[in-house]
Structures are given as structure tokens and as C-alpha cells.
Design a protein around this motif. Structure first.
Motif, PDB file in Angstrom:
ATOM      1  N   VAL A  78      61.131  41.422  26.543  1.00  0.00           N
ATOM      2  CA  VAL A  78      61.657  40.943  27.827  1.00  0.00           C
ATOM      3  C   VAL A  78      61.744  39.423  27.772  1.00  0.00           C
ATOM      4  CG1 VAL A  78      61.279  40.845  30.316  1.00  0.00           C
ATOM      5  CG2 VAL A  78      60.640  42.906  29.033  1.00  0.00           C
ATOM      6  N   ALA A  79      62.941  38.910  27.844  1.00  0.00           N
ATOM      7  CA  ALA A  79      63.158  37.467  27.747  1.00  0.00           C
ATOM      8  C   ALA A  79      62.480  36.736  28.893  1.00  0.00           C
ATOM      9  CB  ALA A  79      64.657  37.167  27.755  1.00  0.00           C
ATOM     10  N   GLY A  80      61.879  35.586  28.555  1.00  0.00           N
ATOM     11  CA  GLY A  80      61.288  34.739  29.587  1.00  0.00           C
ATOM     12  C   GLY A  80      59.843  35.035  29.926  1.00  0.00           C
ATOM     13  N   THR A  81      59.273  36.073  29.339  1.00  0.00           N
ATOM     14  CA  THR A  81      57.872  36.382  29.626  1.00  0.00           C
ATOM     15  C   THR A  81      56.966  35.592  28.685  1.00  0.00           C
ATOM     16  OG1 THR A  81      57.981  38.282  28.132  1.00  0.00           O
ATOM     17  CG2 THR A  81      58.317  38.705  30.474  1.00  0.00           C
ATOM     18  N   PRO A  82      55.818  35.137  29.165  1.00  0.00           N
ATOM     19  CA  PRO A  82      54.875  34.437  28.281  1.00  0.00           C
ATOM     20  C   PRO A  82      54.235  35.420  27.317  1.00  0.00           C
ATOM     21  CG  PRO A  82      53.872  34.789  30.420  1.00  0.00           C
ATOM     22  CD  PRO A  82      55.305  35.239  30.547  1.00  0.00           C
ATOM     23  N   GLY A  83      53.896  34.934  26.144  1.00  0.00           N
ATOM     24  CA  GLY A  83      53.244  35.800  25.182  1.00  0.00           C
ATOM     25  C   GLY A  83      51.848  36.162  25.633  1.00  0.00           C
ATOM     26  N   VAL A  84      51.587  37.422  25.846  1.00  0.00           N
ATOM     27  CA  VAL A  84      50.255  37.862  26.245  1.00  0.00           C
ATOM     28  C   VAL A  84      49.780  38.965  25.313  1.00  0.00           C
ATOM     29  CG1 VAL A  84      50.554  37.264  28.676  1.00  0.00           C
ATOM     30  CG2 VAL A  84      51.094  39.567  27.901  1.00  0.00           C
ATOM     31  N   SER A  85      48.491  39.070  25.165  1.00  0.00           N
ATOM     32  CA  SER A  85      47.841  40.084  24.351  1.00  0.00           C
ATOM     33  C   SER A  85      47.377  41.220  25.259  1.00  0.00           C
ATOM     34  CB  SER A  85      46.640  39.449  23.654  1.00  0.00           C
ATOM     35  OG  SER A  85      45.703  39.028  24.646  1.00  0.00           O
ATOM     36  N   PRO A  86      46.725  42.244  24.715  1.00  0.00           N
ATOM     37  CA  PRO A  86      46.117  43.244  25.604  1.00  0.00           C
ATOM     38  C   PRO A  86      45.180  42.611  26.630  1.00  0.00           C
ATOM     39  CG  PRO A  86      46.135  44.063  23.370  1.00  0.00           C
ATOM     40  CD  PRO A  86      46.625  42.648  23.302  1.00  0.00           C
ATOM     41  N   HIS A  87      44.463  41.548  26.218  1.00  0.00           N
ATOM     42  CA  HIS A  87      43.597  40.863  27.165  1.00  0.00           C
ATOM     43  C   HIS A  87      44.426  40.175  28.244  1.00  0.00           C
ATOM     44  CE1 HIS A  87      39.486  39.943  28.091  1.00  0.00           C
ATOM     45  NE2 HIS A  87      39.752  38.670  28.271  1.00  0.00           N
ATOM     46  N   GLY A  88      45.641  39.747  27.893  1.00  0.00           N
ATOM     47  CA  GLY A  88      46.533  39.160  28.884  1.00  0.00           C
ATOM     48  C   GLY A  88      46.964  40.183  29.923  1.00  0.00           C
ATOM     49  N   LEU A  89      47.172  41.432  29.496  1.00  0.00           N
ATOM     50  CA  LEU A  89      47.484  42.489  30.470  1.00  0.00           C
ATOM     51  C   LEU A  89      46.282  42.748  31.364  1.00  0.00           C
ATOM     52  CD1 LEU A  89      49.553  45.201  28.543  1.00  0.00           C
ATOM     53  CD2 LEU A  89      50.356  43.465  30.162  1.00  0.00           C
ATOM     54  N   ARG A  90      45.090  42.643  30.812  1.00  0.00           N
ATOM     55  CA  ARG A  90      43.864  42.785  31.606  1.00  0.00           C
ATOM     56  C   ARG A  90      43.785  41.670  32.648  1.00  0.00           C
ATOM     57  NH1 ARG A  90      38.448  44.714  31.441  1.00  0.00           N
ATOM     58  NH2 ARG A  90      36.820  43.116  31.524  1.00  0.00           N
ATOM     59  N   HIS A  91      44.068  40.438  32.221  1.00  0.00           N
ATOM     60  CA  HIS A  91      44.117  39.316  33.162  1.00  0.00           C
ATOM     61  C   HIS A  91      45.155  39.573  34.253  1.00  0.00           C
ATOM     62  CE1 HIS A  91      41.363  36.785  31.059  1.00  0.00           C
ATOM     63  NE2 HIS A  91      42.144  36.535  30.036  1.00  0.00           N
ATOM     64  N   SER A  92      46.325  40.055  33.833  1.00  0.00           N
ATOM     65  CA  SER A  92      47.402  40.299  34.786  1.00  0.00           C
ATOM     66  C   SER A  92      47.005  41.356  35.804  1.00  0.00           C
ATOM     67  CB  SER A  92      48.671  40.744  34.039  1.00  0.00           C
ATOM     68  OG  SER A  92      49.088  39.760  33.105  1.00  0.00           O
ATOM     69  N   ALA A  93      46.388  42.434  35.324  1.00  0.00           N
ATOM     70  CA  ALA A  93      45.964  43.499  36.236  1.00  0.00           C
ATOM     71  C   ALA A  93      44.979  42.971  37.268  1.00  0.00           C
ATOM     72  CB  ALA A  93      45.330  44.640  35.436  1.00  0.00           C
ATOM     73  N   ALA A  94      44.006  42.172  36.813  1.00  0.00           N
ATOM     74  CA  ALA A  94      43.004  41.630  37.740  1.00  0.00           C
ATOM     75  C   ALA A  94      43.643  40.706  38.759  1.00  0.00           C
ATOM     76  CB  ALA A  94      41.930  40.885  36.948  1.00  0.00           C
ATOM     77  N   THR A  95      44.531  39.843  38.292  1.00  0.00           N
ATOM     78  CA  THR A  95      45.192  38.894  39.181  1.00  0.00           C
ATOM     79  C   THR A  95      46.026  39.614  40.233  1.00  0.00           C
ATOM     80  OG1 THR A  95      45.282  37.249  37.410  1.00  0.00           O
ATOM     81  CG2 THR A  95      46.774  36.931  39.264  1.00  0.00           C
ATOM     82  N   HIS A  96      46.774  40.623  39.813  1.00  0.00           N
ATOM     83  CA  HIS A  96      47.651  41.328  40.751  1.00  0.00           C
ATOM     84  C   HIS A  96      46.840  42.161  41.745  1.00  0.00           C
ATOM     85  CE1 HIS A  96      50.938  40.990  37.429  1.00  0.00           C
ATOM     86  NE2 HIS A  96      50.666  39.840  38.017  1.00  0.00           N
ATOM     87  N   LEU A  97      45.695  42.679  41.313  1.00  0.00           N
ATOM     88  CA  LEU A  97      44.816  43.386  42.247  1.00  0.00           C
ATOM     89  C   LEU A  97      44.324  42.437  43.342  1.00  0.00           C
ATOM     90  CD1 LEU A  97      42.681  45.516  39.766  1.00  0.00           C
ATOM     91  CD2 LEU A  97      44.053  46.432  41.644  1.00  0.00           C
ATOM     92  N   LEU A  98      43.890  41.240  42.937  1.00  0.00           N
ATOM     93  CA  LEU A  98      43.386  40.266  43.902  1.00  0.00           C
ATOM     94  C   LEU A  98      44.502  39.792  44.830  1.00  0.00           C
ATOM     95  CD1 LEU A  98      41.015  38.258  41.567  1.00  0.00           C
ATOM     96  CD2 LEU A  98      40.315  39.606  43.551  1.00  0.00           C
ATOM     97  N   GLU A  99      45.675  39.550  44.258  1.00  0.00           N
ATOM     98  CA  GLU A  99      46.805  39.113  45.077  1.00  0.00           C
ATOM     99  C   GLU A  99      47.242  40.204  46.049  1.00  0.00           C
ATOM    100  OE1 GLU A  99      48.970  35.846  42.166  1.00  0.00           O
ATOM    101  OE2 GLU A  99      49.692  37.913  42.143  1.00  0.00           O
ATOM    102  N   GLY A 100      46.984  41.457  45.678  1.00  0.00           N
ATOM    103  CA  GLY A 100      47.345  42.568  46.551  1.00  0.00           C
ATOM    104  C   GLY A 100      46.317  42.857  47.629  1.00  0.00           C
ATOM    105  N   GLY A 101      45.195  42.108  47.595  1.00  0.00           N
ATOM    106  CA  GLY A 101      44.205  42.261  48.659  1.00  0.00           C
ATOM    107  C   GLY A 101      42.905  42.904  48.238  1.00  0.00           C
ATOM    108  N   ALA A 102      42.741  43.250  46.953  1.00  0.00           N
ATOM    109  CA  ALA A 102      41.479  43.849  46.507  1.00  0.00           C
ATOM    110  C   ALA A 102      40.355  42.826  46.620  1.00  0.00           C
ATOM    111  CB  ALA A 102      41.611  44.334  45.068  1.00  0.00           C
ATOM    112  N   ASP A 103      39.152  43.295  46.967  1.00  0.00           N
ATOM    113  CA  ASP A 103      38.025  42.369  47.060  1.00  0.00           C
ATOM    114  C   ASP A 103      37.436  42.152  45.671  1.00  0.00           C
ATOM    115  OD1 ASP A 103      35.292  44.088  46.829  1.00  0.00           O
ATOM    116  OD2 ASP A 103      36.853  45.249  47.833  1.00  0.00           O
ATOM    117  N   LEU A 104      36.753  41.026  45.526  1.00  0.00           N
ATOM    118  CA  LEU A 104      36.256  40.587  44.234  1.00  0.00           C
ATOM    119  C   LEU A 104      35.263  41.577  43.629  1.00  0.00           C
ATOM    120  CD1 LEU A 104      36.962  38.061  42.611  1.00  0.00           C
ATOM    121  CD2 LEU A 104      34.886  36.984  43.481  1.00  0.00           C
ATOM    122  N   ARG A 105      34.400  42.152  44.461  1.00  0.00           N
ATOM    123  CA  ARG A 105      33.400  43.096  43.963  1.00  0.00           C
ATOM    124  C   ARG A 105      34.052  44.346  43.367  1.00  0.00           C
ATOM    125  NH1 ARG A 105      28.224  41.276  43.014  1.00  0.00           N
ATOM    126  NH2 ARG A 105      27.546  39.922  44.704  1.00  0.00           N
TER     127      ARG A 105
END
Length: 318
Positions: free
Chosen positions: A254-281
Motif C-alpha cells: 500500500v503506497a504511502g504507508t510507513p514501514g511497520v513490523s508485527p510490533h508496529g501492528l501491535r502499536h497500531s492496534a493499541a493506539t486505535h483502541l485508545l482513540e476509539g475510547g478504550a480505557d487504559l486498563r
């Protein structure tokens, strides 16, 4: 640890006094058998301890004679040799674990590691995909699997499940078929320190995993194949290096996406959960973080994005 580094550790270990080698052997057993740490973690801890003991041996000091000044001198040599702050912090943590254990075992009269302080590790913001970028990566991966090629089905299911659950790559590779409950959309993973947790996933990941298990896995399976969810071309359990390549290829498609590893997908999942309203705990529990401070790193990403949105959209932001 590369082959050269491993050979160096073995050479230093062999050169230690017999009593010190005995202590190192016991510490290694303690890490692996009693604490249940992974082989990689045990190897790293032992390598750092052997390095420190080799430095102490050069000063004519054995395990029982190690003092705080010995440990500081060893770290200073590492620093002068170009070791980064993160590396120094890891080495100091390994040695503190060793000295505390050695003191409890009666191998040291005191615990000199208690007062050993290393430079604080720089905490960098993780590289993550935006939600739209993640959606494009998943869509491109799904298109690649439309012809029902077994490998393409597997690769698509892998990126979907990594992003859906935020599990670590080692946890993903360790999954057996019985660990996945497609009806309830739950996956049981074995995390760091042998801690088990159950992580939910959504419908797209469930669909992708079901297609792989029903129409792809049997093509790669052999009589000798383990009960692993993910199989390689020869029928063995898929290894983390292969998963990293799969994720890199999926993101690069996919053009324009930053290079991420499996750990990058883990980071992305956590970030999107928080942005969607999930609590930190809740995110901490899903990711299997031992401490909340680790999970809090992701809040910096979401705050930066909120600030950017505010600057761009609020009429009185400037």
C-alpha cells in the motif's frame, strides 16, 4: 545475539573461575526453570552477567567480591565502547537481577546492584498506521487472498489477527489450533513469563482465520506437522522471521504507508483502541503488559494526534 557475540560469551564464560562458572550455571537454571523466561531472554541475561564477571575477573574479583564500584566500572566501559542508553539500561537490569539472586543464595555478602543506576532509556513514540492506512493494508491483503492460494490465505489471516488482537509475534507463532475459538472470536495466548490471557478479535479476522483453517492449512500440513495454527511451506510451525516478512510485504503493498513490523501492528492496534475510547486498563490487559506505564506510552501518540486535529480544525487554535 549473533554467532560472533555468542562465541565471545562462551569464551569469557569458559575463562571464569570454576566457582563463578558454577554460580552462572545455577543462575541460568533459575531463569529458565523457576522464572520460566524465554530462551532468548535467558541468553541475554546470562550474556550480560558473563560480560560483567569477565570485567570483574580482569580486576582480580570473583562473584563474592563484586562491589558497586565494580558494576559501575563495567557499565562505564560499555558506555565508552558506544553502548546506547537502552542497552546500558538492559544490561544494568540483568546484573541487578543477578546480584539480588546471588545475595539470596548466599553467594554474595550483600547486594551491590541495589544502588546501581543506569541512564534512563529514551522512550520514543512508536511508528503506527493511521486507521485508514490499516484498513487499506487489510483490504489489499484480502484481495491477494481472493484466489484462495493457501499461502495468501495464511498471510492475510496473519495480518488480520495481528491487527485485531495486538498480540506479540512470538505469541502469534505459538498458537495451536485449539487456542482459537472462532465461534466466540477469542484467542488464548501464552505471553511473557508464561502468563496466559484471552484476547477477543473481530469478524474480519474471524473470517480470514476460518478460510485459512478450512481451505488453506490442510494444503501445507504434513503427517509430521505440529498442531500449530500457522504452518510454513514445509509443514512446520511458522517462525517469527517469516511473520515479519509477511507483515512487511503486506504494508509495502500500500503506497504511502510507513514501514511497520508485527510490533508496529501491535502499536497500531493499541493506539486505535485508545482513540476509539478504550480505557487504559483494558488495553493493558489485552496487550499483556505487566505494568500500566508501558501501556501509557501509547497515550502520547493519541495526544499528539488530538493536538494536530485541534490545530487544524478549531477556529481559535492559532
Amino acid at each position: 545475539m549473533g554467532t560472533g557475540a555468542a562465541d565471545g560469551v562462551r569464551a569469557v564464560r569458559a575463562g571464569l573461575a570454576e566457582a563463578d562458572r558454577r554460580v552462572v550455571d545455577a543462575f541460568e537454571r533459575h531463569l529458565g526453570l523457576e522464572r520460566g523466561l524465554s530462551e532468548h531472554t535467558v541468553r541475554a541475561y546470562v550474556g550480560d552477567v558473563v560480560s560483567m564477571l569477565g570485567f570483574a575477573r580482569g580486576l582480580g574479583v570473583g562473584v563474592a567480591g563484586i562491589e558497586l564500584g565494580t558494576l559501575r566500572g563495567w557499565l562505564a566501559r560499555m558506555r565508552d565502547g558506544g553502548a546506547e542508553r537502552a542497552s546500558l539500561g538492559r544490561r544494568a537490569a540483568a546484573v541487578r537481577t543477578f546480584t539480588a539472586w546471588a545475595h539470596r543464595q548466599g553467594e554474595m555478602p550483600g547486594d551491590p546492584g541495589l544502588r546501581l543506576v543506569a541512564p534512563k532509556r529514551e522512550r520514543r513514540l512508536p511508528t503506527v498506521l493511521r486507521e485508514d492506512q490499516a484498513a487499506e493494508v487489510m483490504a489489499a491483503s484480502a484481495r491477494g487472498a481472493e484466489q484462495l492460494d493457501p499461502v495468501a490465505l495464511r498471510d492475510h489471516a496473519i495480518v488480520e489477527l495481528l491487527y485485531a488482537t495486538g498480540v506479540r509475534v512470538a505469541e502469534l507463532c505459538g498458537l495451536d489450533v485449539d487456542d482459537v475459538d472462532l465461534a466466540k472470536r477469542l484467542v488464548r495466548v501464552l505471553g511473557k513469563g508464561g502468563k496466559e490471557r484471552v484476547v477477543p478479535f473481530g469478524a474480519p479476522a474471524a473470517t480470514a482465520v476460518r478460510l485459512w483453517l478450512d481451505q488453506g492449512r490442510q494444503t501445507l500440513a504434513r503427517d509430521y506437522s505440529p498442531p500449530a495454527v500457522w504452518l510454513g511451506a514445509r509443514g512446520g510451525r511458522l517462525q517469527p522471521a517469516s511473520v515479519r516478512r509477511i507483515v512487511r510485504d503486506a504494508v509495502d503493498a500500500v503506497a504511502g504507508t510507513p514501514g511497520v513490523s508485527p510490533h508496529g501492528l501491535r502499536h497500531s492496534a493499541a493506539t486505535h483502541l485508545l482513540e476509539g475510547g478504550a480505557d487504559l486498563r483494558s488495553v493493558q490487559e489485552l496487550l499483556g503488559h505487566a505494568t500500566l506505564s508501558t501501556t501509557q506510552l501509547y497515550t502520547h501518540v493519541t495526544v499528539d494526534r488530538l493536538k494536530a486535529i485541534h490545530d487544524r480544525t478549531h477556529p481559535r487554535s492559532r
